[in-house]
Design an enzyme around this catalytic site. Structure first.
Site, PDB file in Angstrom:
ATOM      1  N   LYS A  52       0.797  -1.221   0.000  1.00  0.00           N
ATOM      2  CA  LYS A  52       0.000   0.000   0.000  1.00  0.00           C
ATOM      3  C   LYS A  52       0.835   1.279   0.000  1.00  0.00           C
ATOM      4  O   LYS A  52       0.302   2.369  -0.238  1.00  0.00           O
ATOM      5  CB  LYS A  52      -0.956   0.000   1.187  1.00  0.00           C
ATOM      6  CG  LYS A  52      -2.024  -1.085   1.125  1.00  0.00           C
ATOM      7  CD  LYS A  52      -2.962  -0.895  -0.056  1.00  0.00           C
ATOM      8  CE  LYS A  52      -4.131  -1.862  -0.007  1.00  0.00           C
ATOM      9  NZ  LYS A  52      -5.071  -1.644  -1.117  1.00  0.00           N
ATOM     10  N   ASP A  53       2.133   1.167   0.255  1.00  0.00           N
ATOM     11  CA  ASP A  53       2.997   2.351   0.142  1.00  0.00           C
ATOM     12  C   ASP A  53       2.910   2.945  -1.253  1.00  0.00           C
ATOM     13  O   ASP A  53       2.974   4.170  -1.438  1.00  0.00           O
ATOM     14  CB  ASP A  53       4.458   1.977   0.426  1.00  0.00           C
ATOM     15  CG  ASP A  53       4.741   1.697   1.885  1.00  0.00           C
ATOM     16  OD1 ASP A  53       3.793   1.714   2.692  1.00  0.00           O
ATOM     17  OD2 ASP A  53       5.915   1.448   2.220  1.00  0.00           O
TER      18      ASP A  53
END
Length: 378
Positions: free
Chosen positions: A81-82
């Protein structure tokens, strides 16, 4: 007394040079990667992406295929999700919606919030997170530790005005210089994987990839990687959804978009969906099929990956690994299948390795007897 004779000094320099040459040749691959990566000049955000692609040796042996997992847990914020977090923030900046000192607001089941927290700290923004109160306490604590303002709210359907996403949107609308990044329907999320994850997988496999599979929450990872791999391979690479219990997407795909059956729930966090998001919608018809992965298979794979591969992975990652195994079995030997290892087990250990929790979820019997040694928590 500290002088070195010229001949002795020359010999010691030669030996040092020989030693350095041997050292560098022993790690030529690592040095080449380091040279290509260089320095992260923009700090944290430049460290996102370019994660390793790991061969899952035992599953590859079992299936006769090459089964690969992209180590997204090695992103600096600890998850896949970064990538989306960076893209949705920078998209808001480009549109002029977010200015210095502004506030980012999001509804998230956990890892997007953690990625946003890191990105916002790096860029100097405030962060407010709304999340279902079903998420692990470890994620909530970490978000607060990273400076986010966190509101755990009752988990209700998307159609309900009190859904955490709608509450996040209303909060953003009440503030000046604030943006709701809307991870589920903001296609900057999908774009992150079209521009980074997909090309990385193609480059790492040198185009020798036959199939890709992963689960979806927002739809960004599956849609973006699928779009890139389909276009790059002229449709040759097959792409499959991996879906947990309680999600409607497996039913939707299997029925050609006619059914949206939802049954049960899952131990996995952040994946599964009750609708087709804007991130997924443009590419859902590109998918070649889907797999519904039972929690029993997922939890067994958590323990197998730890025991067989030395990989300490969360449940969502291991659902993906089960799907990769099933895709490999479907295609037959001598194919290369890639999936995403979304995050590690660090944020879920108090559940996944707890005998009491496993018994409550009726999953203790799903773990092979010889792997019970890893159930170390009461």
């Amino acid at each position: 007394m500290f002088r070195t004779a010229p001949r002795q000094f020359s010999r010691s320099v030669w030996r040092a040079a020989e030693s350095l040459s041997q050292i560098e040749s022993a790690n030529a691959h690592g040095i080449a990667i380091s040279r290509a990566q260089g320095i992260c000049q923009r700090g944290f955000i430049d460290a996102i992406g370019n994660t390793p692609l790991i061969k899952l040796k035992q599953l590859s042996k079992d299936t006769g295929c090459t089964v690969l997992g992209k180590a997204e847990f090695q992103n600096p914020g600890g998850s896949v999700k970064d990538r989306a977090a960076l893209y949705v923030v920078e998209h808001a900046e480009k549109l002029g919606l977010l200015k210095p000192g502004g506030t980012v607001i999001e509804g998230t089941a956990g890892n997007t919030g953690i990625g946003l927290a890191h990105v916002c700290r790096s860029k100097g923004y405030k962060l407010v997170i709304y999340m279902p109160n079903t998420q692990s306490q470890g994620k909530i604590d970490l978000l607060r530790l990273l400076g986010a303002e966190v509101y755990p709210v009752p988990a209700v359907a998307f159609e309900n005005p009190q859904n955490y996403n709608h509450q996040a949107k209303r909060h953003a609308e009440s503030l000046e210089n604030a943006v709701w990044t809307n991870q589920f329907d903001n296609v900057a999320n999908r774009q992150a994987h079209i521009e980074t994850t997909g090309p990385e997988i193609w480059a790492q496999t040198e185009g020798k990839i036959d199939a890709f599979t992963c689960a979806t929450g927002t739809g960004g990872s599956l849609a973006g990687v699928t779009r890139y791999l389909k276009e790059k391979s002229d449709g040759r690479v097959k792409c499959f959804l991996a879906d947990p219990p309680g999600s409607v997407l497996h039913s939707y795909i299997q029925s050609g978009g006619r059914l949206t059956e939802r049954a049960g729930g899952s131990i996995t966090e952040g994946i599964g969906q009750g609708r087709v998001t804007h991130n997924l919608k443009p590419d859902i018809d590109l998918l070649d099929g889907s797999f519904n992965i039972a929690d029993e298979k997922t939890i067994a794979m958590v323990y197998r990956c730890l025991d067989e591969e030395g990989l300490y992975l969360g449940a969502s990652s291991c659902l993906n690994v089960v799907a990769a195994k099933e895709v490999a079995e479907k295609l037959g030997p001598n194919h290369t299948v890639v999936t995403l290892l979304c995050d590690g087990a660090y944020r879920y250990a108090d559940r996944l390795f707890s005998r009491k929790w496993l018994e409550e979820k009726k999953l203790l019997g799903a773990i092979p007897q010889h792997l019970n040694k890893y159930i170390v928590l009461p």
